[in-house]
Design an enzyme around this catalytic site. Structure first.
Site, PDB file in Angstrom:
ATOM      1  N   LYS A 202       0.839  -1.190   0.000  1.00 10.42           N
ATOM      2  CA  LYS A 202       0.000   0.000   0.000  1.00 10.42           C
ATOM      3  C   LYS A 202       0.873   1.238   0.000  1.00 10.42           C
ATOM      4  O   LYS A 202       2.062   1.182   0.297  1.00 10.42           O
ATOM      5  CB  LYS A 202      -0.910   0.020   1.224  1.00 10.42           C
ATOM      6  CG  LYS A 202      -0.177   0.275   2.530  1.00 10.42           C
ATOM      7  CD  LYS A 202      -1.121   0.346   3.690  1.00 10.42           C
ATOM      8  CE  LYS A 202      -0.509   0.748   5.003  1.00 10.42           C
ATOM      9  NZ  LYS A 202       0.848   0.445   5.281  1.00 10.42           N
ATOM     10  N   ASP A 232      -3.038   1.276  16.002  1.00 15.82           N
ATOM     11  CA  ASP A 232      -3.352   2.604  16.510  1.00 15.82           C
ATOM     12  C   ASP A 232      -4.763   2.978  16.095  1.00 15.82           C
ATOM     13  O   ASP A 232      -5.732   2.663  16.777  1.00 15.82           O
ATOM     14  CB  ASP A 232      -2.323   3.607  16.007  1.00 15.82           C
ATOM     15  CG  ASP A 232      -2.469   4.973  16.665  1.00 15.82           C
ATOM     16  OD1 ASP A 232      -3.425   5.171  17.442  1.00 15.82           O
ATOM     17  OD2 ASP A 232      -1.631   5.850  16.418  1.00 15.82           O
TER      18      ASP A 232
END
Length: 321
Positions: A202, A232
């Site tokens: 990505k 996160d």
């Protein structure tokens, strides 16, 4: 340095007292008598209510949210111990905050992980005990010994018990790195569970926003285990899971990560994602308003307790890996 005695003491900050209590229970110790208060303007005050003179002291404190408050608590606790003539003080930091700022990504960036390492050393810590740093090279930022524990043995045991059929048919399972930067840790995990490895490629146009481009490896019809060091906002993890199903044709997706930061929209993203279960360790306490049924937390306090026992006795911790 004062030679430390056989007297070992464990104190904890306010970041994860339940974890510290479990560590002490494993060691057969009581948590040290200390008090942490805050003045009305936010200043931290630490008081040790028992002697630490000549003792081997371990301070258990994750530098998780609120990161700066917990970091200051740890620094002040270290200073309090040194000024009380401690024999040796080890900072036990299950989750090391600021670890993602380990290099200059662009001009005029700070290297905050190095700054935090300098602060801990300057405060008077003799040793650091932590788990799964975002970048293992951060150990080199310290001029004091760092014992770097790994979370993957816990995940290996968990998934071996969860999927006992992998002992006979590993071709139906694959470990997946959610990005190129996590390939090395995913490869190490894949080798231990004897599974093949795939990678989600990505690009990230800006912080906390990622665009999935490609799935490298054969995941079609397989059960995928996404492996990372932390979750996160869960953007990368959920985008990777979506790509595995929609692009790669995966049968089902599980995920695991050592540190469950779970900030911002993380919980909502997990609920909407194809991830069936997210397994994390208790290096960071789960917030009380964490309702997701997809999250499972594993205990690693006993591993830290064993490491503390080895450090105190001066023996190798290699068997913990």
């Amino acid at each position: 340095m004062i030679e430390y005695s056989e007297n070992v003491k464990v104190f904890c900050g306010s970041s994860n007292p339940v974890f510290a209590k479990t560590v002490c229970d494993c060691l057969g110790l009581q948590i040290g008598d200390g008090e942490i208060k805050s003045f009305s303007d936010g200043e931290v005050s630490v008081t040790l209510n028992e002697t630490v003179r000549g003792a081997d002291v371990f301070l258990v404190q994750s530098t998780c949210s609120p990161v700066n408050d917990n970091l200051m608590e740890l620094l002040i606790m270290i200073d309090a111990c040194r000024r009380a003539s401690v024999g040796r003080v080890t900072a036990v930091i299950p989750y090391f905050g600021y670890a993602r700022q380990d290099r200059k990504a662009k001009s005029r960036d700070p290297i905050s992980a190095k700054l935090v390492a300098n602060m801990l050393t300057a405060a008077g810590a003799h040793r650091i005990l932590t788990m799964d740093l975002h970048a293992a090279q951060i150990q080199g930022f310290f001029d004091i010994p760092v014992d770097h524990l790994l979370g993957n043995p816990t995940f290996v045991e968990y998934y071996t018990q969860k999927f006992p059929e992998t002992a006979y048919n590993r071709e139906d399972f694959v470990v997946v790195s959610p990005d190129v930067g996590s390939v090395s840790r995913a490869r190490a995990f894949a080798a231990k569970v004897h599974m093949s490895l795939a990678i989600v490629d990505k690009r990230r146009p800006r912080a906390n926003v990622c665009e999935v481009m490609n799935v490298i490896g054969d995941v079609r019809g397989k059960t995928c285990i996404l492996y990372d060091d932390m979750v996160d906002t869960a953007g990368s993890l959920c985008s990777a899971a979506k790509a595995l199903v929609e692009i790669g044709g995966a049968k089902e997706v599980y995920a695991c990560a050592t540190h469950g930061v779970l900030s911002g929209p993380a919980l909502a993203r997990l609920e909407e994602s194809p991830i069936r279960e997210l397994t994390i360790l208790n290096t960071i306490p789960l917030k009380q308003n964490t309702p997701s049924s997809k999250i499972r937390q594993l205990d690693v306090a006993h591993i830290f307790a064993q490491a503390i026992a080895h450090i105190h006795s001066g023996t190798s911790i290699a068997d913990l890996f």
